[in-house]
Write a protein that holds these residues in place. Structure first.
Motif, PDB file in Angstrom:
ATOM      1  N   ARG A  97       0.854  -1.189   0.000  1.00  0.00           N
ATOM      2  CA  ARG A  97       0.000   0.000   0.000  1.00  0.00           C
ATOM      3  C   ARG A  97       0.881   1.227   0.000  1.00  0.00           C
ATOM      4  O   ARG A  97       1.821   1.323   0.784  1.00  0.00           O
ATOM      5  N   ILE A 103      -5.386   5.738   3.899  1.00  0.00           N
ATOM      6  CA  ILE A 103      -5.660   4.309   3.747  1.00  0.00           C
ATOM      7  C   ILE A 103      -6.928   4.042   2.946  1.00  0.00           C
ATOM      8  O   ILE A 103      -7.030   3.083   2.196  1.00  0.00           O
ATOM      9  N   GLN A 104      -7.909   4.934   3.086  1.00  0.00           N
ATOM     10  CA  GLN A 104      -9.186   4.680   2.424  1.00  0.00           C
ATOM     11  C   GLN A 104      -9.108   4.824   0.907  1.00  0.00           C
ATOM     12  O   GLN A 104      -9.962   4.315   0.191  1.00  0.00           O
ATOM     13  N   VAL A 105      -8.116   5.553   0.404  1.00  0.00           N
ATOM     14  CA  VAL A 105      -8.061   5.823  -1.036  1.00  0.00           C
ATOM     15  C   VAL A 105      -6.804   5.241  -1.662  1.00  0.00           C
ATOM     16  O   VAL A 105      -6.412   5.647  -2.752  1.00  0.00           O
ATOM     17  N   SER A 106      -6.192   4.309  -0.984  1.00  0.00           N
ATOM     18  CA  SER A 106      -4.948   3.756  -1.490  1.00  0.00           C
ATOM     19  C   SER A 106      -5.140   2.299  -1.877  1.00  0.00           C
ATOM     20  O   SER A 106      -5.028   1.417  -1.033  1.00  0.00           O
ATOM     21  N   PRO A 107      -5.427   2.030  -3.151  1.00  0.00           N
ATOM     22  CA  PRO A 107      -5.566   0.632  -3.562  1.00  0.00           C
ATOM     23  C   PRO A 107      -4.250  -0.112  -3.419  1.00  0.00           C
ATOM     24  O   PRO A 107      -3.184   0.485  -3.453  1.00  0.00           O
ATOM     25  N   LEU A 108      -4.360  -1.417  -3.273  1.00  0.00           N
ATOM     26  CA  LEU A 108      -3.167  -2.230  -3.148  1.00  0.00           C
ATOM     27  C   LEU A 108      -2.542  -2.494  -4.516  1.00  0.00           C
ATOM     28  O   LEU A 108      -3.233  -2.666  -5.509  1.00  0.00           O
TER      29      LEU A 108
END
Lengths: 119, 111
Positions: A97, A103-108
């Motif tokens: 990540r 964290i809410q807008v961070s795709p893996l």
């Protein structure tokens, strides 16, 4: 786009030996990395979550002494399968990540996986 | 609990539309995701949708979200043979960053 390099792509080892798999984020800082295991024709099973500089958090049922995870830097996490047995043969995939996003807008971003065969 | 369900297999003809369905259980996921996996490779993020949206379109891909029924779908327009792969939907419970995946839907595209 963001790239995650996973190495090796394939490894064959003898029963009882240890194998190390590396996962590197090439153009971003990965504050969190995840290790998954995939069985044939099945989904990915989360094994553990590793945060840079701290101990990994293992999912229920995953042996932490068998699957050693180290996340010593913001761009590298390693998974070591210790004393490998044939039942450890599987496809292991890491993901990272990007720490530069909430964290809410961070795709893996995923590596291409490592096919481990234990003979 | 955390659970994501998908149908396992879908076969379509080249040029047709494909619709892959998914149900999930965790209502705390802010985002829901679709990933594509080609043989022997890792996962590629296709698209994701914010949980307060009900539709998102990105070129040939359309994602529909029914939050009340916890149902997610991925529509691929004008499906091509290169779209043949396994498609995974995923939720992110509690927005921890970890993903819970469905079993994957194998899409077979016939020429």
């Amino acid at each position: 786009g963001a790239v995650v390099s996973q190495h090796p792509s394939r490894v064959i080892c003898k029963s009882g030996t240890s194998v190390k798999i590396e996962c590197r984020s090439l153009d971003f800082q990965a504050t969190t990395m995840f290790w998954y295991r995939q069985f044939p024709k099945q989904s990915l099973m989360l094994m553990a979550t590793s945060n840079e500089g701290s101990k990994a958090t293992y999912e229920q049922g995953v042996e932490k002494d068998k699957f050693l995870i180290n996340h010593a830097s913001l761009t590298l996490s390693t998974l070591t399968v210790t004393s490998a047995h044939p039942e450890d043969s599987s496809f292991y995939i890491c993901s990272a990540r990007d720490g530069g996003f909430p964290i809410q807008v961070s795709p893996l971003h995923f590596g291409n996986g490592t096919r481990l065969t234990v003979t | 609990g955390e659970d994501v369900e998908q149908s396992l297999f879908l076969s379509v003809r080249e040029g047709d539309s494909s619709v892959i369905n998914c149900t999930y259980t965790d209502s705390s996921s802010t985002y829901l995701y679709w990933y594509k996996q080609e043989p022997g490779a890792g996962l590629q993020l296709l698209t994701y949708i914010f949980s307060n949206m009900d539709m998102k379109q990105d070129q040939r891909l359309t994602v529909l979200l029914n939050k009340k029924d916890k149902h997610l779908s991925l529509r691929i327009a004008d499906t091509q043979t290169g779209d043949s792969a396994i498609y995974f939907c995923a939720e992110s419970p509690g927005n921890t960053g970890k993903l819970i995946f469905g079993q994957g839907t194998t899409l077979q595209v016939k020429p």
